[in-house]
Write a protein that holds these residues in place. Structure first.
Motif, PDB file in Angstrom:
ATOM      1  N   PHE A  35       0.851  -1.193   0.000  1.00 60.92           N
ATOM      2  CA  PHE A  35       0.000   0.000   0.000  1.00 60.92           C
ATOM      3  C   PHE A  35       0.891   1.249   0.000  1.00 60.92           C
ATOM      4  O   PHE A  35       0.676   2.177  -0.778  1.00 60.92           O
ATOM      5  N   ILE A  36       1.898   1.237   0.860  1.00 61.30           N
ATOM      6  CA  ILE A  36       2.826   2.377   0.940  1.00 61.30           C
ATOM      7  C   ILE A  36       3.547   2.560  -0.398  1.00 61.30           C
ATOM      8  O   ILE A  36       3.648   3.667  -0.914  1.00 61.30           O
ATOM      9  N   LYS A  37       4.014   1.447  -0.959  1.00 60.57           N
ATOM     10  CA  LYS A  37       4.714   1.508  -2.255  1.00 60.57           C
ATOM     11  C   LYS A  37       3.819   2.053  -3.363  1.00 60.57           C
ATOM     12  O   LYS A  37       4.289   2.666  -4.316  1.00 60.57           O
ATOM     13  N   HIS A  38       2.518   1.798  -3.265  1.00 60.87           N
ATOM     14  CA  HIS A  38       1.581   2.194  -4.317  1.00 60.87           C
ATOM     15  C   HIS A  38       0.995   3.593  -4.124  1.00 60.87           C
ATOM     16  O   HIS A  38       0.255   4.063  -4.991  1.00 60.87           O
ATOM     17  N   ILE A  39       1.309   4.253  -3.008  1.00 63.32           N
ATOM     18  CA  ILE A  39       0.751   5.594  -2.755  1.00 63.32           C
ATOM     19  C   ILE A  39       0.985   6.552  -3.940  1.00 63.32           C
ATOM     20  O   ILE A  39       0.051   7.226  -4.379  1.00 63.32           O
ATOM     21  N   PRO A  40       2.202   6.606  -4.521  1.00 67.23           N
ATOM     22  CA  PRO A  40       2.391   7.492  -5.688  1.00 67.23           C
ATOM     23  C   PRO A  40       1.431   7.153  -6.838  1.00 67.23           C
ATOM     24  O   PRO A  40       0.902   8.055  -7.494  1.00 67.23           O
ATOM     25  N   LEU A  41       1.202   5.861  -7.062  1.00 69.91           N
ATOM     26  CA  LEU A  41       0.287   5.450  -8.141  1.00 69.91           C
ATOM     27  C   LEU A  41      -1.161   5.830  -7.818  1.00 69.91           C
ATOM     28  O   LEU A  41      -1.893   6.303  -8.679  1.00 69.91           O
ATOM     29  N   PHE A  42      -1.547   5.615  -6.548  1.00 71.13           N
ATOM     30  CA  PHE A  42      -2.911   5.989  -6.131  1.00 71.13           C
ATOM     31  C   PHE A  42      -3.122   7.498  -6.297  1.00 71.13           C
ATOM     32  O   PHE A  42      -4.196   7.946  -6.683  1.00 71.13           O
ATOM     33  N   THR A  43      -2.073   8.264  -6.001  1.00 72.18           N
ATOM     34  CA  THR A  43      -2.144   9.732  -6.122  1.00 72.18           C
ATOM     35  C   THR A  43      -2.339  10.133  -7.587  1.00 72.18           C
ATOM     36  O   THR A  43      -3.210  10.946  -7.906  1.00 72.18           O
ATOM     37  N   LEU A  44      -1.541   9.540  -8.474  1.00 74.07           N
ATOM     38  CA  LEU A  44      -1.669   9.838  -9.911  1.00 74.07           C
ATOM     39  C   LEU A  44      -3.043   9.429 -10.442  1.00 74.07           C
ATOM     40  O   LEU A  44      -3.621  10.088 -11.300  1.00 74.07           O
ATOM     41  N   LEU A  45      -3.553   8.324  -9.893  1.00 72.23           N
ATOM     42  CA  LEU A  45      -4.871   7.839 -10.288  1.00 72.23           C
ATOM     43  C   LEU A  45      -5.954   8.847  -9.896  1.00 72.23           C
ATOM     44  O   LEU A  45      -6.833   9.175 -10.695  1.00 72.23           O
ATOM     45  N   LYS A  46      -5.854   9.359  -8.673  1.00 70.40           N
ATOM     46  CA  LYS A  46      -6.802  10.372  -8.182  1.00 70.40           C
ATOM     47  C   LYS A  46      -6.799  11.626  -9.081  1.00 70.40           C
ATOM     48  O   LYS A  46      -7.815  12.274  -9.272  1.00 70.40           O
ATOM     49  N   LEU A  47      -5.618  11.921  -9.622  1.00 73.50           N
ATOM     50  CA  LEU A  47      -5.475  13.103 -10.501  1.00 73.50           C
ATOM     51  C   LEU A  47      -5.804  12.778 -11.967  1.00 73.50           C
ATOM     52  O   LEU A  47      -5.570  13.581 -12.866  1.00 73.50           O
ATOM     53  N   ASN A  48      -6.297  11.545 -12.168  1.00 76.65           N
ATOM     54  CA  ASN A  48      -6.636  11.075 -13.530  1.00 76.65           C
ATOM     55  C   ASN A  48      -5.442  11.051 -14.481  1.00 76.65           C
ATOM     56  O   ASN A  48      -5.583  11.253 -15.681  1.00 76.65           O
ATOM     57  N   LEU A  49      -4.255  10.834 -13.935  1.00 75.77           N
ATOM     58  CA  LEU A  49      -3.053  10.781 -14.772  1.00 75.77           C
ATOM     59  C   LEU A  49      -2.613   9.341 -15.051  1.00 75.77           C
ATOM     60  O   LEU A  49      -1.653   9.102 -15.758  1.00 75.77           O
TER      61      LEU A  49
END
Length: 195
Positions: A35-49
């Motif tokens: 989950f911690i490792k994926h935080i950057p990906l989750f963030t980009l996902l939230k920004l629709n990137l």
């Protein structure tokens, strides 16, 4: 009158998203690390990137890839035993109890993986349309068979499943934008009906 019911699963029938719940249940320590490792990906996902399917696949794969089908099925049964019926909306359970199955075909149509939704669908005597986990030699590859079952894919998969069947009325239940196409496609779209 022959009816077709199509229920989204997460958030519509349940109070919460089952993906995180299941993966955490499966392996809590691995879940925390990934989950911690994926935080950057989750963030980009939230920004629709980023594409949701890619992030979802990456996260599920980081916990379940390489696991045997037998172990996954055992853990899934334990997950079902622990979380049924507590994660379900009471209004949804009452509604399901009163379905006349002789006149109604029912489908759970979920973007979640078939792996953990299956026992709930069986409990409700419903057919399951979900994102399919790919197994090779009885081991989960970390990939999906076909597309993530969300948005327009929900409608494509329903049409495939009911091909050749006739219904007087199709009623769909959903709670997010990922269900919109399914709600628009049905004769009657119920948004947050059980909330």
């Amino acid at each position: 009158m022959k009816k077709l019911y199509c229920f989204d699963f997460d958030g519509t029938l349940t109070y919460k998203d089952t993906m995180f719940l299941y993966l955490k249940f499966y392996n809590a320590s691995k879940f925390r690390i990934q989950f911690i490792k994926h935080i950057p990906l989750f963030t980009l996902l939230k920004l629709n990137l980023l594409d949701a399917e890619k992030v979802k696949k990456s996260f599920i794969s980081s916990i379940l890839k390489g696991q045997s089908k037998a172990k996954i099925e055992k853990k899934t049964q334990e997950f079902f035993d622990q979380y049924y019926p507590e994660i379900f909306r009471e209004n949804a359970l009452d509604f399901i109890k009163n379905i006349d199955y002789s006149q109604t075909d029912c489908y759970i149509v979920s973007a979640s993986l078939d792996i953990w939704v299956k026992p709930f669908a069986e409990k409700f005597k419903m057919n399951l349309i979900a994102t399919k986990a790919e197994f090779k030699n009885e081991v989960f590859t970390g990939n999906f068979v076909g597309k993530n079952c969300n948005g327009p894919e929900k409608v494509n998969r329903i049409k495939e499943e009911i091909s050749g069947k006739k219904f007087d009325k199709a009623i769909a239940f959903g709670d997010t934008s990922g269900d919109q196409q399914m709600l628009d496609w049905a004769n009657e779209g119920q948004f947050k009906f059980f909330h």
